[in-house]
Design a protein around this motif. Structure first.
Motif, PDB file in Angstrom:
ATOM      1  N   LEU A  66       1.043  -1.050  -0.229  1.00  0.00           N
ATOM      2  CA  LEU A  66       0.386   0.325  -0.026  1.00  0.00           C
ATOM      3  C   LEU A  66       1.321   1.261   0.063  1.00  0.00           C
ATOM      4  CD1 LEU A  66      -2.716  -0.814   2.358  1.00  0.00           C
ATOM      5  CD2 LEU A  66      -3.591   0.135   0.263  1.00  0.00           C
ATOM      6  N   ASP A  67       1.833   0.638   1.436  1.00  0.00           N
ATOM      7  CA  ASP A  67       2.857   2.700   0.847  1.00  0.00           C
ATOM      8  C   ASP A  67       3.431   2.470  -0.418  1.00  0.00           C
ATOM      9  OD1 ASP A  67       3.308   4.099   3.317  1.00  0.00           O
ATOM     10  OD2 ASP A  67       5.367   3.553   3.181  1.00  0.00           O
ATOM     11  N   ALA A  68       4.286   1.861  -1.122  1.00  0.00           N
ATOM     12  CA  ALA A  68       4.507   1.559  -2.194  1.00  0.00           C
ATOM     13  C   ALA A  68       3.364   2.357  -3.447  1.00  0.00           C
ATOM     14  CB  ALA A  68       5.087   0.445  -2.890  1.00  0.00           C
ATOM     15  N   ALA A  69       2.329   1.722  -3.167  1.00  0.00           N
ATOM     16  CA  ALA A  69       1.564   1.992  -4.354  1.00  0.00           C
ATOM     17  C   ALA A  69       0.914   3.812  -4.222  1.00  0.00           C
ATOM     18  CB  ALA A  69       0.159   1.447  -4.893  1.00  0.00           C
ATOM     19  N   TRP A  70       1.010   4.449  -2.896  1.00  0.00           N
ATOM     20  CA  TRP A  70       0.245   5.469  -3.027  1.00  0.00           C
ATOM     21  C   TRP A  70       0.815   6.363  -3.194  1.00  0.00           C
ATOM     22  CZ3 TRP A  70      -3.069   8.137  -1.819  1.00  0.00           C
ATOM     23  CH2 TRP A  70      -3.571   9.404  -0.703  1.00  0.00           C
ATOM     24  N   SER A  71       2.203   6.468  -3.077  1.00  0.00           N
ATOM     25  CA  SER A  71       2.854   6.855  -4.325  1.00  0.00           C
ATOM     26  C   SER A  71       2.423   7.890  -5.497  1.00  0.00           C
ATOM     27  CB  SER A  71       4.318   7.710  -4.165  1.00  0.00           C
ATOM     28  OG  SER A  71       4.714   7.363  -2.920  1.00  0.00           O
ATOM     29  N   ARG A  72       2.081   6.681  -7.046  1.00  0.00           N
ATOM     30  CA  ARG A  72       1.594   6.179  -7.734  1.00  0.00           C
ATOM     31  C   ARG A  72       0.203   6.845  -7.713  1.00  0.00           C
ATOM     32  NH1 ARG A  72       4.280   1.508  -7.251  1.00  0.00           N
ATOM     33  NH2 ARG A  72       2.328   0.206  -7.646  1.00  0.00           N
ATOM     34  N   SER A  73      -0.570   6.385  -7.205  1.00  0.00           N
ATOM     35  CA  SER A  73      -2.134   6.888  -6.832  1.00  0.00           C
ATOM     36  C   SER A  73      -2.111   8.487  -6.699  1.00  0.00           C
ATOM     37  CB  SER A  73      -2.627   5.707  -5.769  1.00  0.00           C
ATOM     38  OG  SER A  73      -2.606   4.411  -6.016  1.00  0.00           O
ATOM     39  N   LEU A  74      -1.431   9.058  -5.425  1.00  0.00           N
ATOM     40  CA  LEU A  74      -1.955   9.403  -5.664  1.00  0.00           C
ATOM     41  C   LEU A  74      -0.991  10.707  -6.741  1.00  0.00           C
ATOM     42  CD1 LEU A  74      -1.709  12.078  -3.575  1.00  0.00           C
ATOM     43  CD2 LEU A  74       0.355  12.447  -2.762  1.00  0.00           C
ATOM     44  N   GLY A  75      -0.559  10.102  -7.703  1.00  0.00           N
ATOM     45  CA  GLY A  75       0.333  11.232  -8.797  1.00  0.00           C
ATOM     46  C   GLY A  75      -0.620  11.048  -9.180  1.00  0.00           C
ATOM     47  N   ARG A  76      -1.896  10.196 -10.044  1.00  0.00           N
ATOM     48  CA  ARG A  76      -2.970   9.869 -10.311  1.00  0.00           C
ATOM     49  C   ARG A  76      -3.847  11.353  -9.718  1.00  0.00           C
ATOM     50  NH1 ARG A  76      -4.098   4.652 -10.166  1.00  0.00           N
ATOM     51  NH2 ARG A  76      -2.433   4.155 -12.128  1.00  0.00           N
ATOM     52  N   LEU A  77      -4.120  11.433  -8.780  1.00  0.00           N
ATOM     53  CA  LEU A  77      -5.280  11.639  -9.184  1.00  0.00           C
ATOM     54  C   LEU A  77      -4.410  13.552  -8.504  1.00  0.00           C
ATOM     55  CD1 LEU A  77      -7.331  11.836  -6.997  1.00  0.00           C
ATOM     56  CD2 LEU A  77      -6.399  12.424  -4.271  1.00  0.00           C
ATOM     57  N   THR A  78      -3.319  13.806  -8.691  1.00  0.00           N
ATOM     58  CA  THR A  78      -3.113  15.260  -8.382  1.00  0.00           C
ATOM     59  C   THR A  78      -3.422  15.640  -9.542  1.00  0.00           C
ATOM     60  OG1 THR A  78      -1.099  14.848  -6.516  1.00  0.00           O
ATOM     61  CG2 THR A  78      -0.671  16.709  -8.085  1.00  0.00           C
ATOM     62  N   GLU A  79      -3.194  14.758 -11.033  1.00  0.00           N
ATOM     63  CA  GLU A  79      -3.372  14.936 -12.395  1.00  0.00           C
ATOM     64  C   GLU A  79      -4.547  15.360 -12.513  1.00  0.00           C
ATOM     65  OE1 GLU A  79      -1.975  11.652 -14.471  1.00  0.00           O
ATOM     66  OE2 GLU A  79      -0.106  11.466 -14.127  1.00  0.00           O
ATOM     67  N   GLN A  80      -5.529  15.338 -11.881  1.00  0.00           N
ATOM     68  CA  GLN A  80      -6.709  15.169 -12.422  1.00  0.00           C
ATOM     69  C   GLN A  80      -7.195  16.318 -10.987  1.00  0.00           C
ATOM     70  OE1 GLN A  80     -10.412  12.357 -10.904  1.00  0.00           O
ATOM     71  NE2 GLN A  80      -8.697  10.608 -11.377  1.00  0.00           N
ATOM     72  N   TYR A  81      -7.015  16.123 -10.306  1.00  0.00           N
ATOM     73  CA  TYR A  81      -6.859  17.685  -9.873  1.00  0.00           C
ATOM     74  C   TYR A  81      -6.368  19.231 -10.173  1.00  0.00           C
ATOM     75  CZ  TYR A  81      -6.387  21.939  -6.397  1.00  0.00           C
ATOM     76  OH  TYR A  81      -6.076  22.818  -5.817  1.00  0.00           O
ATOM     77  N   GLU A  82      -5.059  18.809 -11.399  1.00  0.00           N
ATOM     78  CA  GLU A  82      -4.382  20.015 -12.409  1.00  0.00           C
ATOM     79  C   GLU A  82      -5.459  19.708 -13.229  1.00  0.00           C
ATOM     80  OE1 GLU A  82      -1.015  18.153 -13.213  1.00  0.00           O
ATOM     81  OE2 GLU A  82       0.062  18.682 -11.779  1.00  0.00           O
ATOM     82  N   THR A  83      -6.572  18.884 -13.827  1.00  0.00           N
ATOM     83  CA  THR A  83      -6.912  19.097 -14.779  1.00  0.00           C
ATOM     84  C   THR A  83      -7.710  20.142 -14.057  1.00  0.00           C
ATOM     85  OG1 THR A  83      -6.332  16.880 -16.154  1.00  0.00           O
ATOM     86  CG2 THR A  83      -8.807  17.525 -16.432  1.00  0.00           C
TER      87      THR A  83
END
Length: 600
Positions: free
Chosen positions: A554-571
């Protein structure tokens, strides 16, 4: 299985122990039975606890079993530098996440060199991240051990006022300068035994600046107490009262204090380049002057006919060692904030002839519930939140990942969230959660995550108070996103970035509060919802808690998931900026309507 937090509670002296006080006794014994029960009866968010009760006094030959019965201890003859056995299991100090020390025994005039091995063991324990709480009472009560512990010895006064050996003297137990916080009962007369009624002393928490908000239509700064004093019911402003407390402080020379560790001289309060890190007094108390404090029962000669002087003093101090990869430290002015006599009543009064058996001083903070029983008073509910916060705050930093992911799983398991979160309890591989859920159209959708984050925020406030949300944000974002320090000034009141690091952010935050600039908390809330989604999906519905390998994934995957969510925020942010620009253009193209001309 849910992770286990191990707590070592230590006390000493013939009248110290872990039992309840349920019947009349001539001696007012200093037992911790009620405090231990509060911890054991708490539903902890993200973990379970295991308590070991250790007594430092050595039993007489062949009397170990008898001493365990009379004190309620699991271990007797305890030494910090030696191994011991609990229920047939061999243990050492390093097996525990924190130590709670309620030292009673007075020290000799000078520190006994024989304590050196215990000092070294405690120092190594704290250096490796172990949490430490300690308290004593007035004068040098508890000093035998309290004054040998790094940081603890400096954040609280342990030396007798009659011969302090060059150290700051602790307050006296008698006389006009005692730290007397006893509040009067319904008769408006202060008596020693009023420490055992339901009326607590009010304390003054230190305040830490948070972000900006709208209040009554105006911009206002948020503020928070220290996490130790934040509760679901609001700020903790009460502690049990007592006739002669000790003194907590920030030592004047804390920056230059040193101690010996493994033969080397090291800083007692290291900063590792963090100029804002220092011990703090996080709450003060007040002595209400102008009264004497007579006792009803003179069993222990606690009557004081001297009129006490008013003063303010430190009741709780803390040091956040996590910021420099050490253990955290908390000290309290007196163990009477935790002992039965102050919480559940003074049973010594029970045997006094003619004493009213319905007097509140026989029941402490347990007040009538209107149905013939008793319940904890509102003040006591706040005090119990302080007890729980000590545990939450002292947990070593190295354990936060596993405990916070399990806390998110606990929240995800709530009925409302369990029904709404996709794939709850499905044991989904954390590395594939985003892909798996996005195919169904219910994955890391920004709006859904924002909604789930709001629900998680509500439960965190119910479980741990308003400070819980800020604490989990640091865990989720600080080590994983490069822009955390840009907003740290607002979103971490206790570990603030230098004010000149982003001087423009205060204006940015003000415009955001007015709805005129992007609000980072929108992304932070959505991120909380995404983490909740991941924890719920990764958990195995057949087994409580998250396996260690699942937490790592979970901890390893969280950074990637947060990156995906941040992209949606940026959009969405870019879309908002475009719409905002269009509205701005509309404002610029506005025409001035001339008033109609009236013909005559």
């Amino acid at each position: 299985m849910k992770p286990l937090v191990r707590i070592l509670i230590v006390t000493d002296r013939y009248d110290g122990g872990f039992l309840h006080w349920t019947s009349h006794q001539q001696e007012r014994e200093f037992h911790l039975g009620e405090f231990v029960d509060v911890l054991l009866n708490t539903t902890w968010l993200g973990f379970k606890i295991e308590i070991t009760k250790a007594h430092r006094d050595a039993p007489s030959p062949g009397g170990e079993a008898a001493m365990k019965v009379t004190t309620g201890a699991d271990v007797v003859g305890f030494r910090f530098d030696q191994g011991f056995t609990v229920n047939g299991v061999a243990r050492v100090l390093a097996d525990y996440d924190m130590v709670l020390l309620f030292a009673i025994e007075r020290g000799t005039e000078d520190i006994d060199p024989a304590f050196a091995p215990q000092t070294e063991a405690i120092a190594q324990y704290m250096e490796k991240g172990g949490g430490f709480f300690a308290t004593g009472d007035h004068e040098d009560l508890g000093s035998e051990v309290g004054r040998i512990i790094p940081r603890v010895r400096s954040m609280r006064r342990w030396w007798s006022p009659y011969n302090p050996k060059g150290h700051p003297p602790a307050p006296e137990g008698q006389g006009v300068d005692r730290y007397d916080t006893v509040r009067p009962g319904p008769d408006h007369v202060v008596q020693f035994e009023d420490q055992s009624d339901e009326i607590a002393q009010e304390i003054d928490p230190a305040w830490y600046s948070g972000g900006l908000k709208l209040s009554g239509g105006y911009l206002a700064k948020s503020r928070y107490p220290h996490p130790l004093l934040c509760s679901p019911a609001g700020v903790i402003k009460y502690l049990p009262d007592h006739m002669h407390e000790g003194h907590c402080e920030v030592p004047d020379n804390y920056e230059t204090l040193t101690y010996t560790l493994a033969g080397a001289t090291v800083a007692e309060f290291p900063t590792d380049g963090d100029p804002n890190l220092a011990p703090e007094v996080i709450a003060t108390g007040d002595v209400i002057g102008g009264h004497t404090t007579p006792a009803i029962a003179t069993l222990d000669n606690f009557t004081d006919t001297d009129v006490v002087n008013a003063r303010t003093f430190g009741v709780i101090a803390a040091w956040d060692g996590h910021r420099v990869k050490r253990g955290r430290v908390v000290v309290d002015s007196t163990w009477h904030h935790f002992f039965n006599i102050n919480l559940t009543g003074d049973m010594a009064l029970k045997g006094l002839g003619g004493f009213p058996q319905n007097d509140q001083r026989l029941f402490g903070f347990y007040i009538p519930d209107g149905n013939g029983g008793r319940k904890a008073s509102p003040h006591y509910e706040a005090i119990k939140a302080y007890y729980r916060n000590i545990i939450y705050w002292l947990i070593p930093a190295k354990r936060h990942n596993v405990l916070w992911w399990n806390a998110l799983l606990d929240i995800a398991a709530l009925p409302r969230l369990k029904e709404e979160l996709p794939h709850f309890g499905g044991g989904v591989d954390p590395g594939k959660i985003g892909d798996t859920l996005e195919k169904g159209g219910v994955g890391f959708d920004f709006e859904r995550c924002y909604y789930w984050g709001g629900l998680a925020d509500q439960y965190l406030a119910l479980a741990r108070g308003a400070c819980g949300l800020l604490t989990i944000r640091e865990f989720l974002y600080k080590p994983k996103i490069p822009w955390w320090e840009w907003i740290q000034e607002t979103y971490d009141p206790w570990n603030r970035a230098p004010i000149d690091q982003r001087p423009e952010f205060e204006r940015f935050a003000a415009l955001g509060a007015l709805g005129l600039a992007p609000r980072p908390e929108v992304l932070l809330q959505a991120g909380l919802g995404a983490a909740l989604l991941m924890a719920g999906a990764a958990g195995d519905g057949r087994v409580p808690g998250l396996a260690a390998k699942t937490v790592d994934a979970l901890d390893a995957a969280w950074s990637r998931s947060l990156g995906r969510l941040t992209e949606q925020y940026e959009t969405r942010l870019e879309e908002g900026l475009r719409l905002g620009a269009g509205f701005k253009d509309a404002l610029r193209r506005r025409t001035i309507v001339k008033p109609p001309v009236t013909k005559r």
